[in-house]
Design a protein around this motif. Structure first.
Motif, mmCIF file in Angstrom:
data_model
loop_
_atom_site.group_PDB
_atom_site.id
_atom_site.type_symbol
_atom_site.label_atom_id
_atom_site.label_comp_id
_atom_site.label_asym_id
_atom_site.label_seq_id
_atom_site.Cartn_x
_atom_site.Cartn_y
_atom_site.Cartn_z
ATOM 1 N N VAL A 1 50.751 -49.373 100.505
ATOM 2 C CA VAL A 1 51.459 -48.652 99.450
ATOM 3 C C VAL A 1 51.656 -49.572 98.237
ATOM 4 O O VAL A 1 51.627 -50.802 98.342
ATOM 5 N N ASP A 2 51.880 -48.971 97.062
ATOM 6 C CA ASP A 2 52.146 -49.735 95.840
ATOM 7 C C ASP A 2 53.644 -49.932 95.680
ATOM 8 O O ASP A 2 54.434 -49.605 96.581
ATOM 9 N N ASP A 3 54.055 -50.454 94.536
ATOM 10 C CA ASP A 3 55.468 -50.753 94.311
ATOM 11 C C ASP A 3 56.361 -49.521 94.352
ATOM 12 O O ASP A 3 57.559 -49.613 94.642
ATOM 13 N N SER A 4 55.759 -48.355 94.108
ATOM 14 C CA SER A 4 56.551 -47.114 94.138
ATOM 15 C C SER A 4 56.436 -46.400 95.481
ATOM 16 O O SER A 4 56.772 -45.220 95.588
ATOM 17 N N SER A 5 55.950 -47.135 96.516
ATOM 18 C CA SER A 5 55.802 -46.586 97.882
ATOM 19 C C SER A 5 54.785 -45.465 97.955
ATOM 20 O O SER A 5 54.837 -44.629 98.863
ATOM 21 N N ARG A 6 53.875 -45.445 97.003
ATOM 22 C CA ARG A 6 52.821 -44.444 97.046
ATOM 23 C C ARG A 6 51.616 -45.027 97.803
ATOM 24 O O ARG A 6 51.235 -46.179 97.600
ATOM 25 N N VAL A 7 51.019 -44.210 98.686
ATOM 26 C CA VAL A 7 49.861 -44.661 99.465
ATOM 27 C C VAL A 7 48.678 -44.854 98.526
ATOM 28 O O VAL A 7 48.323 -43.964 97.749
ATOM 29 N N VAL A 8 48.062 -46.045 98.617
ATOM 30 C CA VAL A 8 46.881 -46.309 97.792
ATOM 31 C C VAL A 8 45.645 -46.578 98.639
ATOM 32 O O VAL A 8 44.507 -46.463 98.153
ATOM 33 N N ARG A 9 45.839 -46.938 99.912
ATOM 34 C CA ARG A 9 44.699 -47.245 100.767
ATOM 35 C C ARG A 9 45.104 -47.047 102.238
ATOM 36 O O ARG A 9 46.257 -47.330 102.607
ATOM 37 N N VAL A 10 44.125 -46.575 103.046
ATOM 38 C CA VAL A 10 44.336 -46.466 104.495
ATOM 39 C C VAL A 10 43.185 -47.198 105.185
ATOM 40 O O VAL A 10 42.010 -46.913 104.907
ATOM 41 N N SER A 11 43.523 -48.137 106.025
ATOM 42 C CA SER A 11 42.514 -48.902 106.770
ATOM 43 C C SER A 11 42.711 -48.665 108.258
ATOM 44 O O SER A 11 43.835 -48.409 108.731
ATOM 45 N N GLY A 12 41.606 -48.778 109.023
ATOM 46 C CA GLY A 12 41.742 -48.509 110.455
ATOM 47 C C GLY A 12 40.669 -49.134 111.309
ATOM 48 O O GLY A 12 39.678 -49.679 110.825
ATOM 49 N N VAL A 13 40.883 -49.037 112.594
ATOM 50 C CA VAL A 13 39.948 -49.533 113.612
ATOM 51 C C VAL A 13 39.668 -48.402 114.583
ATOM 52 O O VAL A 13 40.581 -47.680 115.000
ATOM 53 N N THR A 14 38.376 -48.251 114.927
ATOM 54 C CA THR A 14 37.979 -47.249 115.917
ATOM 55 C C THR A 14 37.421 -47.981 117.134
ATOM 56 O O THR A 14 36.590 -48.878 116.997
ATOM 57 N N VAL A 15 37.911 -47.586 118.324
ATOM 58 C CA VAL A 15 37.458 -48.206 119.569
ATOM 59 C C VAL A 15 36.834 -47.133 120.453
ATOM 60 O O VAL A 15 37.431 -46.073 120.680
ATOM 61 N N ASP A 16 35.625 -47.409 120.940
ATOM 62 C CA ASP A 16 34.948 -46.493 121.872
ATOM 63 C C ASP A 16 35.510 -46.721 123.273
ATOM 64 O O ASP A 16 35.342 -47.794 123.859
ATOM 65 N N ILE A 17 36.227 -45.718 123.817
ATOM 66 C CA ILE A 17 36.847 -45.841 125.158
ATOM 67 C C ILE A 17 36.204 -44.887 126.159
ATOM 68 O O ILE A 17 36.810 -44.524 127.163
ATOM 69 N N THR A 18 34.948 -44.502 125.883
ATOM 70 C CA THR A 18 34.279 -43.526 126.756
ATOM 71 C C THR A 18 34.188 -44.020 128.192
ATOM 72 O O THR A 18 34.455 -43.264 129.141
#
Length: 495
Positions: free
Chosen positions: A260-277
């Motif tokens: 989030v930025d200084d105004s608590s607004r979301v600017v980016r979403v990052s993530g990890v994906t794991v194959d659990i098949t």
């Protein structure tokens, strides 16, 4: 054969009778526990594991019926075998009352030692085998729990790693992604493309294309996850399925965190994906194995109980031999099925196992192709073959050196046809009524397998024809293969 002793509780208010029962049952080699009253018997039960209870019907204060009712009310003893001894003439109403209270059998006075020993031995062995199956079940459950704990521990470590935002990606099993919340641009690493089964050269990462790779049933929950970030959520984790272009379904766990930025607004979403098949498949296999073992244990107990309850004989020795023979036949086919991991059993192997107890010196001729039987078919057919061999060894071709037996089989349209042809033995007279062996053979082949059994009691030897469907589809069509003449012949042959 060495085995763990079980406890047998003897309940009678007369010391002389208790001493007599001890003398009769001593040779069984089990632990005999004495109680001189119903109340004393209840105290013993609360402190000791009892396999069989032998109780006198007529006792002061607390008679056998009342004692049985109190025992059955306790959850621990609802399946404990109880045998009543009665010195008076027991009416049918009294018998029914006893069976309702949980009795499994009655023994009249004066007691015949051989009869009492045989009855106690059967229920002691059944108790011992039941406990062994329960032990094996517990061991399996312990292994499943240990494996599940390992998987949970592994998942916990993975989550801790993800929380520390470690982006060390394992080849082919993990992938990372980044989504610019303002511009809408996406970035996938090589692991992410590999998990989804697409190539970075031909696949454009955008919301429409990504959604097309998600399993239809999981799209809505991922939409809700995205919406949570607009409501102030800063981290999210969920399991979901993807549908690769080649049609393969894979299970994944996804972890996402918002910047989030200084105004608590979301600017980016990052993530990890794991194959659990693979983990999912392992859990499914473990659950299936646990259910399968439980099912087989219950089936084995049900078959053993049916054999004990339904076997009939004029003498104690004949009764014991019949029960042991049928249970041993069941044990042999279970050994064969265990070696194949319960995938099935070869018909020729079943026949060889039944032949093993006999030294016949070329009296038997076998002819037929290799036939793989399903587990349920193998169990039922093994018991049917046991009845045929036992009857032949007692009264038929295998009871004399001049006798001959030809066993031939073939398969056509998933229908197994087995011909049993005896010659050269004693003169055969058609039976006036069906014995237990014949009735059980007919019931198992016709009722359980949906097949047919025909008997022709020729003077020169028994001719038997079994037709057994090898699949459910064949079982549904098998009755149509018999015409009216065949039905009439079966009726005349079997009486």
């Amino acid at each position: 054969m060495d085995h763990e002793k079980v406890n047998i509780l003897l309940v009678d208010d007369q010391p002389a009778k208790l001493l007599a029962y001890e003398v009769i049952l001593k040779e069984l080699g089990e632990n005999l526990v004495i109680a001189s009253s119903g109340r004393e018997a209840l105290e013993v039960l609360l402190k000791t594991e009892i396999a069989v209870i032998l109780v006198d019907v007529c006792m002061p204060e607390l008679d056998g019926f009342e004692l049985a009712a109190m025992i059955r009310e306790h959850p621990r003893f609802q399946k404990t075998a109880m045998i009543f001894i009665s010195a008076i003439q027991v009416s049918d109403i009294d018998r029914l009352r006893g069976y309702e209270m949980g009795a499994v059998d009655y023994v009249p006075v004066p007691v015949v030692p051989e009869v009492l020993r045989a009855k106690i031995k059967v229920f002691a062995e059944l108790y011992r085998k039941t406990r062994e199956l329960e032990r094996l079940n517990r061991e399996l459950e312990d292994r499943v729990r240990a494996r599940t704990a390992e998987l949970e521990n592994s998942t916990t470590k993975l989550r801790e790693s993800e929380q520390r935002r470690s982006m060390a990606i394992a080849a082919g099993k993990m992938g990372s992604w980044d989504w610019d919340w303002i511009s809408g641009d996406w970035m996938w690493d090589e692991g992410q493309y590999r998990i989804f089964g697409v190539s970075p050269d031909s696949f454009a990462v955008n919301p429409a294309n990504v959604q097309a790779l998600l399993h239809p049933d999981d799209v809505e929950q991922l939409r809700k996850a995205v919406a949570e970030f607009n409501k102030g959520t800063r981290a999210y984790e969920t399991e979901f399925r993807i549908l690769r272009p080649d049609g393969e379904v894979r299970w994944c766990v996804g972890t996402a965190a918002a910047t989030v930025d200084d105004s608590s607004r979301v600017v980016r979403v990052s993530g990890v994906t794991v194959d659990i098949t693979e983990r999912k498949r392992a859990e499914e296999r473990q659950n299936l194995l646990a259910r399968e073992v439980d099912h087989r244990a219950k089936n084995a107990l049900a078959l053993a109980q049916s054999i004990v309850r339904l076997t009939r004989a004029d003498e104690v020795k004949a009764y014991v031999n019949a029960v042991e023979g049928r249970i041993n036949a069941l044990a042999r086919v279970h050994t064969i099925l265990s070696l194949s991991s319960w995938q099935g059993a070869e018909l020729s192997r079943l026949i060889d196992e039944e032949l093993a107890p006999y030294s016949l010196g070329g009296q038997i001729v076998l002819a037929g192709p290799e036939v793989q039987l399903m587990p349920t078919t193998a169990q039922t057919l093994a018991l049917a073959l046991h009845e045929l061999f036992t009857n032949s060894a007692k009264y038929g071709a295998l009871s004399t050196r001049s006798g001959r037996l030809a066993i031939g089989w073939q398969v056509e349209d998933e229908l197994l046809t087995l011909n049993w042809d005896e010659t050269g033995g004693p003169l055969v007279m058609p039976p006036k009524s069906r014995g237990f062996g014949t009735r059980s053979l007919l019931a198992s082949v016709e009722s359980q397998l949906g097949g047919q059994a025909q008997f022709n009691w020729r003077a020169e030897g028994l001719l038997c024809r079994l037709e057994v469907p090898l699949t459910r589809k064949a079982a549904a069509t098998a009755p149509g293969k018999f015409d009216a003449a065949s039905a009439a012949e079966l009726q005349r042959a079997s009486g």
